[in-house]
Design a protein around this motif. Structure first.
Motif, PDB file in Angstrom:
ATOM      1  N   ASP A 152       0.831  -1.203   0.000  1.00 47.32           N
ATOM      2  CA  ASP A 152       0.000   0.000   0.000  1.00 47.32           C
ATOM      3  C   ASP A 152       0.868   1.257   0.000  1.00 47.32           C
ATOM      4  O   ASP A 152       0.581   2.228  -0.709  1.00 47.32           O
ATOM      5  CB  ASP A 152      -0.909  -0.011   1.229  1.00 47.32           C
ATOM      6  N   THR A 153       1.944   1.233   0.780  1.00 49.73           N
ATOM      7  CA  THR A 153       2.876   2.363   0.800  1.00 49.73           C
ATOM      8  C   THR A 153       3.557   2.541  -0.552  1.00 49.73           C
ATOM      9  O   THR A 153       3.677   3.672  -1.059  1.00 49.73           O
ATOM     10  CB  THR A 153       3.937   2.154   1.894  1.00 49.73           C
ATOM     11  N   VAL A 154       3.979   1.448  -1.151  1.00 52.11           N
ATOM     12  CA  VAL A 154       4.612   1.514  -2.478  1.00 52.11           C
ATOM     13  C   VAL A 154       3.636   2.074  -3.506  1.00 52.11           C
ATOM     14  O   VAL A 154       4.005   2.904  -4.359  1.00 52.11           O
ATOM     15  CB  VAL A 154       5.106   0.113  -2.900  1.00 52.11           C
ATOM     16  N   HIS A 155       2.383   1.665  -3.433  1.00 51.89           N
ATOM     17  CA  HIS A 155       1.367   2.128  -4.384  1.00 51.89           C
ATOM     18  C   HIS A 155       1.179   3.637  -4.282  1.00 51.89           C
ATOM     19  O   HIS A 155       1.117   4.343  -5.311  1.00 51.89           O
ATOM     20  CB  HIS A 155       0.049   1.403  -4.100  1.00 51.89           C
ATOM     21  N   VAL A 156       1.105   4.148  -3.056  1.00 50.75           N
ATOM     22  CA  VAL A 156       0.925   5.589  -2.864  1.00 50.75           C
ATOM     23  C   VAL A 156       2.157   6.354  -3.344  1.00 50.75           C
ATOM     24  O   VAL A 156       2.039   7.422  -3.977  1.00 50.75           O
ATOM     25  CB  VAL A 156       0.638   5.890  -1.380  1.00 50.75           C
ATOM     26  N   VAL A 157       3.335   5.845  -3.073  1.00 52.47           N
ATOM     27  CA  VAL A 157       4.568   6.508  -3.514  1.00 52.47           C
ATOM     28  C   VAL A 157       4.619   6.581  -5.043  1.00 52.47           C
ATOM     29  O   VAL A 157       5.006   7.612  -5.626  1.00 52.47           O
ATOM     30  CB  VAL A 157       5.803   5.770  -2.959  1.00 52.47           C
ATOM     31  N   LEU A 158       4.225   5.504  -5.717  1.00 48.07           N
ATOM     32  CA  LEU A 158       4.207   5.500  -7.180  1.00 48.07           C
ATOM     33  C   LEU A 158       3.225   6.531  -7.728  1.00 48.07           C
ATOM     34  O   LEU A 158       3.502   7.194  -8.744  1.00 48.07           O
ATOM     35  CB  LEU A 158       3.847   4.106  -7.689  1.00 48.07           C
ATOM     36  N   ILE A 159       2.078   6.669  -7.070  1.00 45.79           N
ATOM     37  CA  ILE A 159       1.107   7.684  -7.497  1.00 45.79           C
ATOM     38  C   ILE A 159       1.695   9.084  -7.349  1.00 45.79           C
ATOM     39  O   ILE A 159       1.554   9.945  -8.231  1.00 45.79           O
ATOM     40  CB  ILE A 159      -0.194   7.552  -6.679  1.00 45.79           C
ATOM     41  N   MET A 160       2.386   9.327  -6.239  1.00 46.94           N
ATOM     42  CA  MET A 160       3.001  10.642  -6.011  1.00 46.94           C
ATOM     43  C   MET A 160       4.101  10.927  -7.030  1.00 46.94           C
ATOM     44  O   MET A 160       4.234  12.061  -7.518  1.00 46.94           O
ATOM     45  CB  MET A 160       3.561  10.692  -4.582  1.00 46.94           C
ATOM     46  N   ILE A 161       4.895   9.905  -7.364  1.00 45.43           N
ATOM     47  CA  ILE A 161       5.947  10.090  -8.372  1.00 45.43           C
ATOM     48  C   ILE A 161       5.331  10.453  -9.723  1.00 45.43           C
ATOM     49  O   ILE A 161       5.823  11.345 -10.439  1.00 45.43           O
ATOM     50  CB  ILE A 161       6.805   8.814  -8.491  1.00 45.43           C
ATOM     51  N   SER A 162       4.248   9.786 -10.071  1.00 47.30           N
ATOM     52  CA  SER A 162       3.574  10.069 -11.342  1.00 47.30           C
ATOM     53  C   SER A 162       3.021  11.487 -11.364  1.00 47.30           C
ATOM     54  O   SER A 162       3.181  12.220 -12.364  1.00 47.30           O
ATOM     55  CB  SER A 162       2.439   9.061 -11.569  1.00 47.30           C
ATOM     56  N   ALA A 163       2.365  11.888 -10.268  1.00 49.80           N
ATOM     57  CA  ALA A 163       1.809  13.240 -10.212  1.00 49.80           C
ATOM     58  C   ALA A 163       2.916  14.298 -10.307  1.00 49.80           C
ATOM     59  O   ALA A 163       2.764  15.321 -10.983  1.00 49.80           O
ATOM     60  CB  ALA A 163       1.005  13.408  -8.918  1.00 49.80           C
ATOM     61  N   TYR A 164       4.038  14.061  -9.637  1.00 52.16           N
ATOM     62  CA  TYR A 164       5.160  15.008  -9.680  1.00 52.16           C
ATOM     63  C   TYR A 164       5.728  15.103 -11.097  1.00 52.16           C
ATOM     64  O   TYR A 164       6.087  16.199 -11.564  1.00 52.16           O
ATOM     65  CB  TYR A 164       6.248  14.566  -8.704  1.00 52.16           C
ATOM     66  N   HIS A 165       5.808  13.958 -11.773  1.00 52.09           N
ATOM     67  CA  HIS A 165       6.382  13.955 -13.131  1.00 52.09           C
ATOM     68  C   HIS A 165       5.553  14.808 -14.077  1.00 52.09           C
ATOM     69  O   HIS A 165       6.122  15.600 -14.856  1.00 52.09           O
ATOM     70  CB  HIS A 165       6.450  12.515 -13.650  1.00 52.09           C
ATOM     71  N   TYR A 166       4.217  14.670 -14.017  1.00 48.42           N
ATOM     72  CA  TYR A 166       3.372  15.370 -14.979  1.00 48.42           C
ATOM     73  C   TYR A 166       3.096  16.818 -14.584  1.00 48.42           C
ATOM     74  O   TYR A 166       2.842  17.648 -15.462  1.00 48.42           O
ATOM     75  CB  TYR A 166       2.042  14.629 -15.140  1.00 48.42           C
ATOM     76  N   THR A 167       3.147  17.136 -13.287  1.00 49.05           N
ATOM     77  CA  THR A 167       2.794  18.490 -12.859  1.00 49.05           C
ATOM     78  C   THR A 167       4.006  19.392 -12.619  1.00 49.05           C
ATOM     79  O   THR A 167       3.895  20.617 -12.731  1.00 49.05           O
ATOM     80  CB  THR A 167       1.962  18.441 -11.558  1.00 49.05           C
ATOM     81  N   VAL A 168       5.165  18.833 -12.278  1.00 53.25           N
ATOM     82  CA  VAL A 168       6.340  19.645 -11.964  1.00 53.25           C
ATOM     83  C   VAL A 168       7.430  19.484 -13.027  1.00 53.25           C
ATOM     84  O   VAL A 168       7.853  20.447 -13.663  1.00 53.25           O
ATOM     85  CB  VAL A 168       6.906  19.282 -10.567  1.00 53.25           C
ATOM     86  N   THR A 169       7.872  18.237 -13.210  1.00 54.95           N
ATOM     87  CA  THR A 169       8.954  18.003 -14.174  1.00 54.95           C
ATOM     88  C   THR A 169       8.556  18.453 -15.575  1.00 54.95           C
ATOM     89  O   THR A 169       9.370  19.028 -16.318  1.00 54.95           O
ATOM     90  CB  THR A 169       9.329  16.513 -14.191  1.00 54.95           C
ATOM     91  N   ASN A 170       7.314  18.201 -15.958  1.00 53.20           N
ATOM     92  CA  ASN A 170       6.840  18.570 -17.296  1.00 53.20           C
ATOM     93  C   ASN A 170       5.754  19.639 -17.203  1.00 53.20           C
ATOM     94  O   ASN A 170       4.741  19.583 -17.905  1.00 53.20           O
ATOM     95  CB  ASN A 170       6.298  17.335 -18.015  1.00 53.20           C
ATOM     96  N   PHE A 171       5.986  20.605 -16.325  1.00 54.64           N
ATOM     97  CA  PHE A 171       4.986  21.663 -16.129  1.00 54.64           C
ATOM     98  C   PHE A 171       4.688  22.421 -17.426  1.00 54.64           C
ATOM     99  O   PHE A 171       3.542  22.726 -17.724  1.00 54.64           O
ATOM    100  CB  PHE A 171       5.495  22.641 -15.054  1.00 54.64           C
ATOM    101  N   ALA A 172       5.718  22.724 -18.180  1.00 55.86           N
ATOM    102  CA  ALA A 172       5.543  23.485 -19.429  1.00 55.86           C
ATOM    103  C   ALA A 172       5.494  22.577 -20.655  1.00 55.86           C
ATOM    104  O   ALA A 172       5.680  23.054 -21.783  1.00 55.86           O
ATOM    105  CB  ALA A 172       6.663  24.505 -19.576  1.00 55.86           C
ATOM    106  N   ASN A 173       5.273  21.306 -20.441  1.00 56.88           N
ATOM    107  CA  ASN A 173       5.256  20.352 -21.546  1.00 56.88           C
ATOM    108  C   ASN A 173       3.991  19.498 -21.471  1.00 56.88           C
ATOM    109  O   ASN A 173       4.035  18.333 -21.076  1.00 56.88           O
ATOM    110  CB  ASN A 173       6.502  19.472 -21.501  1.00 56.88           C
ATOM    111  N   PRO A 174       2.838  20.050 -21.820  1.00 59.02           N
ATOM    112  CA  PRO A 174       1.581  19.288 -21.735  1.00 59.02           C
ATOM    113  C   PRO A 174       1.554  18.068 -22.648  1.00 59.02           C
ATOM    114  O   PRO A 174       0.770  17.148 -22.422  1.00 59.02           O
ATOM    115  CB  PRO A 174       0.515  20.306 -22.137  1.00 59.02           C
ATOM    116  N   ALA A 175       2.420  18.060 -23.668  1.00 61.60           N
ATOM    117  CA  ALA A 175       2.455  16.894 -24.554  1.00 61.60           C
ATOM    118  C   ALA A 175       2.920  15.639 -23.833  1.00 61.60           C
ATOM    119  O   ALA A 175       2.721  14.523 -24.328  1.00 61.60           O
ATOM    120  CB  ALA A 175       3.376  17.183 -25.743  1.00 61.60           C
ATOM    121  N   SER A 176       3.523  15.795 -22.642  1.00 59.68           N
ATOM    122  CA  SER A 176       3.962  14.617 -21.885  1.00 59.68           C
ATOM    123  C   SER A 176       2.796  13.758 -21.420  1.00 59.68           C
ATOM    124  O   SER A 176       2.983  12.594 -21.056  1.00 59.68           O
ATOM    125  CB  SER A 176       4.771  15.059 -20.666  1.00 59.68           C
TER     126      SER A 176
END
Length: 340
Positions: free
Chosen positions: A63-87
């Motif tokens: 359950d902890t691993v699942h939540v961490v993976l969700i957070m990593i995904s959200a960070y990737h699309y909202t922060v790392t690729n903030f100016a890259n909606p094509a991601s």
């Protein structure tokens, strides 16, 4: 960046990235509830078997691993690729692994629930088998989704063409129908019997919270609602991620329900004194004592008994709308009495 200014071919942000973020927030809140339930379990796990303790430990880790993976995904699309909606058209590795870890959680928790239903009576074994087949089918589809996600590198299986996702959601919904329907039917039959037969009611007045736990949480009704909503949204709105939000919620509810069922017990050592020994009678008393211990161990709602029980004085506890225990005295004739 508004949806009207998005480059061609980029999905709308509100129904994709927005749904992913809301699902992440709600998932984190429910994860906190699961952690509290896990803390309560380990604090009060007296006389527990090693099998169930190991199950809870593994479930909390995944359950902890699942939540961490969700957070990593959200960070990737909202922060790392903030100016890259094509991601949003590409599948990040953590988002591909999320459904696989979720399938492991569902397999463990729903397997526990199926075992619980199968112990009610031989009739309910059929529903338990159907439920087990459903969760296995969902796990296989989830594995295919993960493999295809890594091989294609796109979100086509999540946004748009998600046939395997619909099959998986349909399978877990079928599982929830079988398990929740079975548990609710037992509770309804028990309540009906106790209202018809005098002096058999073990349903004293309880708070709304205890009624909520027994009738809604521990029966898996919340899981059924989340899975059904996810399935409907996946079919009705295939180009959005709103169904993913409810999928996240359903996985968290799997863990919370499992821990709530275990925490609703209060196990004590079973002490059976045979009042009249001899022959097959002693074996029947031992069998009944073992049955009552199993009922408590798996927190099984019991069907009403039409015939007088065996001559036995035994102390055991089982769930009666809440987390309180009751000492049961089974007399030679008459109905079951409760000592408070």
């Amino acid at each position: 960046m508004s949806s009207s200014t998005l480059p061609s071919g980029v999905p709308a942000l509100d129904s994709t990235l927005g749904a992913l973020l809301i699902g992440s927030f709600l998932s984190l809140i429910l994860f906190g509830v699961a952690l509290y339930e896990g803390y309560t379990y380990f604090k009060n796990r007296h006389y527990e078997t090693a099998t169930i303790t190991t199950l809870v430990s593994v479930v909390l880790v995944f359950d902890t691993v699942h939540v961490v993976l969700i957070m990593i995904s959200a960070y990737h699309y909202t922060v790392t690729n903030f100016a890259n909606p094509a991601s949003l058209n590409t599948a990040y590795w953590s988002l591909n692994v999320v459904p696989l870890v979720g399938a492991v959680l569902s397999l463990l928790s729903q397997g526990f629930f199926a075992r619980r239903v199968s112990l009610i009576s031989p009739l309910y074994v059929v529903f338990a088998v159907i439920a087990a087949m459903g969760v296995v089918t969902a796990s296989v589809c989830t594995f295919i989704i993960t493999v295809k996600g890594f091989s294609s590198g796109t979100l086509d299986l999540v946004v748009g063409n998600h046939l395997y996702s619909e099959i998986a959601l349909g399978s877990v919904t079928l599982t929830a129908v079988c398990l929740t329907g079975s548990l609710l039917s037992v509770l309804v039959r028990a309540r009906s019997y106790q209202t018809r037969v005098p002096n058999t009611s073990d349903w004293p007045e309880h708070s709304l919270r205890k009624l909520w736990v027994v009738w809604v949480v521990n029966t898996g009704t919340l899981i059924f609602c989340a899975c059904t909503t996810a399935l409907v949204l996946a079919v009705a709105s295939p180009h959005s991620l709103w169904w993913v939000m409810f999928y996240f919620i359903s996985v968290r509810l799997d863990v919370i329900t499992l821990l709530s069922v275990l925490n609703s017990r209060r196990i004590v050592p079973v002490n059976a004194d045979v009042l009249e020994a001899g022959g097959g009678y002693g074996r029947s008393v031992l069998a009944r004592a073992n049955r009552l211990a199993t009922v408590e161990r798996w927190n099984i709602p019991e069907l009403p008994e039409e015939s007088p029980p065996a001559v036995i004085d035994i102390k055991v506890t089982h769930e009666v709308e809440g987390r309180e225990s009751a000492a049961i005295e089974i007399p030679r004739r008459g109905t079951r009495k409760f000592r408070r």
